[in-house]
Scaffold this motif. Structure first.
Motif, PDB file in Angstrom:
ATOM      1  N   LEU A 134      -4.753  33.834 -30.979  1.00  0.00           N
ATOM      2  CA  LEU A 134      -4.361  35.034 -30.241  1.00  0.00           C
ATOM      3  C   LEU A 134      -2.905  34.848 -29.813  1.00  0.00           C
ATOM      4  N   ALA A 135      -2.061  35.790 -30.208  1.00  0.00           N
ATOM      5  CA  ALA A 135      -0.656  35.735 -29.769  1.00  0.00           C
ATOM      6  C   ALA A 135      -0.507  36.663 -28.573  1.00  0.00           C
ATOM      7  N   VAL A 136      -0.065  36.122 -27.453  1.00  0.00           N
ATOM      8  CA  VAL A 136       0.043  36.900 -26.223  1.00  0.00           C
ATOM      9  C   VAL A 136       1.527  37.112 -25.908  1.00  0.00           C
ATOM     10  N   GLU A 137       1.959  38.362 -26.029  1.00  0.00           N
ATOM     11  CA  GLU A 137       3.356  38.698 -25.712  1.00  0.00           C
ATOM     12  C   GLU A 137       3.431  39.150 -24.262  1.00  0.00           C
ATOM     13  N   MET A 138       4.438  38.638 -23.559  1.00  0.00           N
ATOM     14  CA  MET A 138       4.527  38.890 -22.114  1.00  0.00           C
ATOM     15  C   MET A 138       5.944  39.252 -21.681  1.00  0.00           C
ATOM     16  N   PHE A 139       6.028  39.939 -20.557  1.00  0.00           N
ATOM     17  CA  PHE A 139       7.310  40.181 -19.897  1.00  0.00           C
ATOM     18  C   PHE A 139       7.424  39.236 -18.707  1.00  0.00           C
ATOM     19  N   LEU A 140       8.622  38.702 -18.499  1.00  0.00           N
ATOM     20  CA  LEU A 140       8.933  38.045 -17.229  1.00  0.00           C
ATOM     21  C   LEU A 140       9.795  39.045 -16.470  1.00  0.00           C
ATOM     22  N   GLU A 158     -13.399  25.639 -27.087  1.00  0.00           N
ATOM     23  CA  GLU A 158     -12.197  24.857 -26.784  1.00  0.00           C
ATOM     24  C   GLU A 158     -10.984  25.783 -26.892  1.00  0.00           C
ATOM     25  N   VAL A 159     -10.044  25.625 -25.950  1.00  0.00           N
ATOM     26  CA  VAL A 159      -8.859  26.480 -25.934  1.00  0.00           C
ATOM     27  C   VAL A 159      -7.617  25.594 -25.930  1.00  0.00           C
ATOM     28  N   GLN A 160      -6.647  25.928 -26.740  1.00  0.00           N
ATOM     29  CA  GLN A 160      -5.406  25.150 -26.809  1.00  0.00           C
ATOM     30  C   GLN A 160      -4.240  26.114 -26.957  1.00  0.00           C
ATOM     31  N   THR A 161      -3.198  25.930 -26.118  1.00  0.00           N
ATOM     32  CA  THR A 161      -2.026  26.807 -26.208  1.00  0.00           C
ATOM     33  C   THR A 161      -0.848  26.093 -26.867  1.00  0.00           C
ATOM     34  N   PHE A 162       0.035  26.859 -27.465  1.00  0.00           N
ATOM     35  CA  PHE A 162       1.335  26.347 -27.912  1.00  0.00           C
ATOM     36  C   PHE A 162       2.331  26.506 -26.761  1.00  0.00           C
ATOM     37  N   PRO A 163       3.416  25.742 -26.791  1.00  0.00           N
ATOM     38  CA  PRO A 163       4.434  25.909 -25.739  1.00  0.00           C
ATOM     39  C   PRO A 163       4.964  27.351 -25.700  1.00  0.00           C
ATOM     40  N   THR A 164       5.323  27.793 -24.528  1.00  0.00           N
ATOM     41  CA  THR A 164       5.838  29.153 -24.320  1.00  0.00           C
ATOM     42  C   THR A 164       7.176  29.341 -25.040  1.00  0.00           C
ATOM     43  N   VAL A 165       7.324  30.453 -25.732  1.00  0.00           N
ATOM     44  CA  VAL A 165       8.592  30.746 -26.412  1.00  0.00           C
ATOM     45  C   VAL A 165       9.227  31.990 -25.807  1.00  0.00           C
ATOM     46  N   GLU A 166      10.487  32.148 -26.100  1.00  0.00           N
ATOM     47  CA  GLU A 166      11.302  33.231 -25.544  1.00  0.00           C
ATOM     48  C   GLU A 166      11.778  34.073 -26.722  1.00  0.00           C
ATOM     49  N   MET A 167      11.487  35.367 -26.674  1.00  0.00           N
ATOM     50  CA  MET A 167      11.844  36.222 -27.807  1.00  0.00           C
ATOM     51  C   MET A 167      13.002  37.129 -27.453  1.00  0.00           C
ATOM     52  N   VAL A 168      13.894  37.312 -28.387  1.00  0.00           N
ATOM     53  CA  VAL A 168      14.966  38.283 -28.200  1.00  0.00           C
ATOM     54  C   VAL A 168      14.738  39.370 -29.226  1.00  0.00           C
ATOM     55  N   PHE A 169      14.563  40.596 -28.730  1.00  0.00           N
ATOM     56  CA  PHE A 169      14.262  41.705 -29.635  1.00  0.00           C
ATOM     57  C   PHE A 169      15.532  42.373 -30.124  1.00  0.00           C
ATOM     58  N   HIS A 170      15.446  42.939 -31.324  1.00  0.00           N
ATOM     59  CA  HIS A 170      16.541  43.741 -31.850  1.00  0.00           C
ATOM     60  C   HIS A 170      16.691  44.962 -30.944  1.00  0.00           C
ATOM     61  N   PRO A 171      17.914  45.268 -30.504  1.00  0.00           N
ATOM     62  CA  PRO A 171      18.098  46.323 -29.505  1.00  0.00           C
ATOM     63  C   PRO A 171      17.565  47.683 -29.958  1.00  0.00           C
ATOM     64  N   THR A 224      -6.675  35.121 -21.162  1.00  0.00           N
ATOM     65  CA  THR A 224      -6.856  36.245 -22.081  1.00  0.00           C
ATOM     66  C   THR A 224      -7.756  35.829 -23.247  1.00  0.00           C
ATOM     67  N   ALA A 225      -7.510  34.642 -23.794  1.00  0.00           N
ATOM     68  CA  ALA A 225      -8.350  34.152 -24.899  1.00  0.00           C
ATOM     69  C   ALA A 225      -9.795  34.022 -24.442  1.00  0.00           C
ATOM     70  N   ASP A 226      -9.983  33.504 -23.248  1.00  0.00           N
ATOM     71  CA  ASP A 226     -11.342  33.361 -22.721  1.00  0.00           C
ATOM     72  C   ASP A 226     -11.988  34.715 -22.448  1.00  0.00           C
ATOM     73  N   ALA A 227     -11.188  35.642 -21.901  1.00  0.00           N
ATOM     74  CA  ALA A 227     -11.737  36.972 -21.594  1.00  0.00           C
ATOM     75  C   ALA A 227     -12.227  37.645 -22.875  1.00  0.00           C
TER      76      ALA A 227
END
Lengths: 407, 407
Positions: B268-274, B216-229, B258-261
Motif C-alpha cells: 500500500l502506497a500512502v501519499e501524505m501532506f505535511l 505482519e506489517v513493514q514500512t519503507f522509510p518516508t520519502v519526500e515527493m516534488v510534484f510537477h507544477p 492505514t494498512a491495518d485498517a
C-alpha cells in the motif's frame, strides 16, 4: 545501430558534459548464445534498459525461455545454427564458451559485432592455448608442460604433484585430474592436454574485469572463493577477499593486464591462486559473467551483468564499488535427490535480513547440479560469516520423488 | 499451493530456526492484472524466485509482453475477461486499480487468493469511499464534502479554496481540479465527487507499507515527493525525506494504521501532506507498488516489488533499510515530441556513478508520458542533489519524427 545525433539544445546541458556528444539510444537487437542461469541474469539486468534480446539454447526448457524477446532452440556448437542465429541480431555475445567459433569468425568477418571476440573465445576454449597465452604475455601462472596423450603425460613423473587438464571441453570440474604420484598417471586424459604444477595455495581469488570497445578497463573488488572439496565447484565466496593490500594489488593488476592482453570487449573473470609465498598466479579465465560475480547484483553499484552490457554496447563502464561485504553460496542439488526440484527451508532464508536467494528455474534437480545461489550481505564480516553458516544449514534443494534413493 | 513439508533432517537446522517449519517452495501460478511499467518491475523482481506469471493487459505491446510466462491481451474492466484470466492462476494481483472488481469478488468467493483484496480495491477506486474510509477509521485527512454534481458542488463557496475530485476514474493528475474561488466552479466535474479543503502544505510525503496474510506489517522509510507544477505527476523524490523525527513518526504510524485498517495483503502506497502546522494528513493511497518506491530497487535491502511478492505469497516481509540516500526522477516525454522514442543523453547519464536509468519499453513517446525513471544514489545529500540537477539537464525523451511540432 547505436547512432549519434547532433546536440539539439546545447544550452540545457551542464558544462561538465558539454564536451560529450549526446547519445541517442536506439536499441540494437542482441543475441546471446546460451540460455542458462548466466543468460537469465543478463536478461534481468537488460530489463532496465529495455534491450531487445534473442537467445539460442539447445534446451527448449532453458531458464531464459520465457524472458527474452525471442527464444530459439538449437545447438550452440553447430556451424549453421550459430551462423543463422547470428544473422538475426546486431550484436552477439555468449554466456557459455563452448560455442562454434568458426561461425562466430565468419559473422565477425561480415562486420557483425561479436563480443567477446571469437579469437578470445578460441584461445580460452583450449586450456593449452590459454596457458601458452599467459606465458607469451608474461602473465604469472603455474608452470606447465603440454601433453599429447596419456603415454606422453606419464613421461613427466619428475613434474609431480601436478594436475592433468584436458585441452578442450572440460568444465565445472570435469576435465581436471590430480596426479599426485606416478601411480596416478592412469587417470590422465587420453586426449591433448597439459600437466600443470600443483600450486600449494593459501587461497583462491577472482577478479572480474570489464573492457569496452574504446579500451576502458574497470575491475570489481577481489573476491575469495572456497571450493567444494570434491566437486571442484565454487561452494561459497566472500567479497571482498581478506588479503593484504599487496596481494590485492597483484590480483587487480593481473586482471587488468589479462583483459588488455586479450583486448577483450566484455566481461572477463580471472580466477587466481594466492600461493604460500604470497604470489598471485592465474588459474584460468572465463570470457563472460561468472559465478564469482553473482553477489554484485545486490552488493555493488554496478552488477557484473550490467557491466557486460555496458562493455559490449560500448557505454562508459559502471562504478564497481560495493555497499557492504557479501558472500555467495551455490545451491547444489542434494545428494540422493533426482526429480522435480523443491526448495526446503526457503521460508527460513527469507526471514533473515540481507539474504537473497536466486533460483535458476531448472525443473529437475540432480545431485550437485547448480540450482541457484544465495547472496548474503552484512556490514560486519563476523555477522556475515554467521549468516552464511545459518544459510548453509537452512536450505536444501531436494525432490520428493527422488528421496527414496537417499534412505 | 505453497505447501509445508515435515522437517526431514532436523539436526542440520540451527537452533535459531529450529522452531520454524521448513517451507518447501512450490511455485504457484500468479496473475497480474496490468502489464505496464509496474508489472515490468514486478516481473524483474520475480526472476530471482523463478515465479510463474501470467499477465493481462489490453495493449498487445505492453511493457510486460515478452517477460512473463504467458501474456493475454484483453480488457481489465470487462467482467468475463478478468474472471476467465483469474481462473487460470492460483494467486491474482494488480498493478493498476482500474480493474473489474465484480469479477475479482467472484473469484475470491470461489476461494481464489486475490491480493490486494477486492474490497480494498473497491474502496480505493472511488475517492468518495476512500475519504469516508479515512474519516470512519480516524485516519487524519483534509476535511471534505461529498458532491453529487456541478450544481451541488457550487453550493459550497464557503469551503474554498478546495480541490474538486472526481469520485471514480481519475488518475495521474486527471480528475482533480483546483477551485480557488467561486468563479472556478465551472471547472468542477459533472459526476459524483468530493470537495476537499486545500491543504497549505510544506511538503508531500509518501510511505510504502506492506502487510502479509499473517498480518505482519513493514514500512519503507518516508520519502519526500516534488510534484510537477502543472502536471500533478511526481517529478522527483528524495529518500529519506528531510523531516523532523516527529513528522517521520506521524507518517510511519499513519501508514501502518492505514494498512491495518484496510487489512490489505500486499503493498500500500500512502501519499501524505505535511501541513504548515507540522501535521501529517493522508492525501490518497494506491494498493500496489508505486512511483514513490522505484528507488528501492537499488537503494534498499528489499525493493517494493520483492516486498509485494513476499506479502502476497505470505512470506516473511523483507528488511527495508536503505544503503544510501536516493532520489528518483520520472522521465517524461518531451513537450512537442510524439513518435518513436529516443533517449538523448543516455551516454552522459551512464558516465555518472550511482545513476540508474530505467526505460519502460514504450515504443511511442508523447508529451509528458511516463517513459522511464532515473534513480540516483549518493552517500552525501548535497552531492545527491547536484547529481539530480545534472541528470535533469542531461536526458530527454524525444522523437526525431515529432520534432517539427516543437519548432
Amino acid at each position: 545501430m547505436l547512432s549519434f545525433r547532433p546536440l539539439l539544445r546545447s544550452s540545457c546541458f551542464s558544462r561538465t558534459f558539454a564536451a560529450t556528444k549526446p547519445h541517442t539510444f536506439l536499441t540494437p537487437t542482441i543475441g546471446i548464445l546460451g540460455g542458462g542461469q548466466l543468460g537469465l541474469m543478463l536478461l534481468q539486468a537488460a530489463i532496465d534498459w529495455n534491450l531487445r534480446i534473442h537467445v539460442l539454447d539447445p534446451d527448449a526448457d532453458a531458464p531464459c525461455r520465457t524472458l527474452c524477446t525471442q527464444f530459439t532452440t538449437g545447438s550452440l556448437t553447430d556451424y549453421d545454427t550459430v551462423y543463422q542465429f547470428g544473422q538475426s541480431v546486431d550484436v552477439l555475445t555468449i554466456e557459455i564458451e563452448r560455442v562454434n567459433v568458426d561461425a562466430l569468425e565468419a559473422l565477425e568477418r561480415e562486420g557483425k559485432r561479436v563480443y567477446p571476440q571469437p579469437s578470445v573465445i578460441r584461445t580460452i576454449q583450449d586450456k593449452r592455448l590459454q596457458k601458452q597465452f599467459y606465458r607469451e604475455h608474461n602473465l604469472p601462472t603455474a608452470d606447465f608442460i603440454l601433453t599429447a596423450d596419456r603415454a606422453d603425460t606419464a613421461r613427466h613423473g619428475d613434474f609431480l604433484p601436478a594436475f592433468h587438464k584436458l585441452g578442450r571441453d572440460g568444465y565445472d570440474g570435469r576435465g581436471v585430474q590430480r596426479i599426485a604420484t606416478s601411480a596416478d598417471f592412469d587417470k590422465a586424459f587420453a586426449a591433448p592436454g597439459l600437466l600443470e604444477k600443483a600450486v600449494d595455495f593459501e587461497k583462491e581469488l577472482a577478479v572480474i574485469v570489464a573492457r569496452n570497445e574504446r579500451g576502458e578497463v574497470q575491475t570489481f573488488p577481489t573476491v575469495e572463493m572456497v571450493f567444494h572439496p570434491e566437486l571442484n565447484l565454487v561452494e561459497y565466496l566472500f567479497a571482498p577477499a581478506e588479503i593484504t593490500s599487496d596481494v590485492d594489488q597483484q590480483a587487480q593488476t593481473i586482471a587488468r593486464q589479462t583483459a588488455d592482453a586479450f583486448g577483450i570487449v566484455g566481461i572477463l573473470a580471472v580466477e587466481m591462486f594466492l600461493d604460500k609465498q604470497g604470489q598471485v598466479l592465474i588459474n584460468e579465465v572465463a570470457p563472460r559473467p561468472h559465478n564469482s560475480g553473482h553477489h554484485t547484483i545486490q552488493a555493488n553499484v554496478t552488477s557484473q551483468f550490467e557491466q557486460h552490457w555496458r562493455a559490449i554496447l560500448n557505454y562508459p563502464l559502471g562504478d564497481t564499488t560495493f555497499y557492504q561485504p557479501a558472500a555467495m553460496l551455490n545451491l547444489l542439488g542434494e545428494a540422493g535427490h533426482t526429480g522435480p526440484a523443491e526448495y526446503e527451508g526457503l521460508e527460513n532464508l527469507l526471514a533473515m535480513p540481507g539474504v537473497f536467494p536466486f533460483f535458476y528455474g531448472k525443473a529437475i534437480t540432480k545431485p550437485f547440479r547448480k540450482m541457484g545461489h544465495v547472496t548474503v550481505m552484512d556490514a560486519d564480516m563476523n555477522t556475515l560469516r554467521e549468516k552464511v553458516d545459518r544459510v548453509k544449514t537452512n536450505i536444501r534443494v531436494i525432490s520428493a520423488t527422488g528421496e527414496s534413493a537417499e534412505g
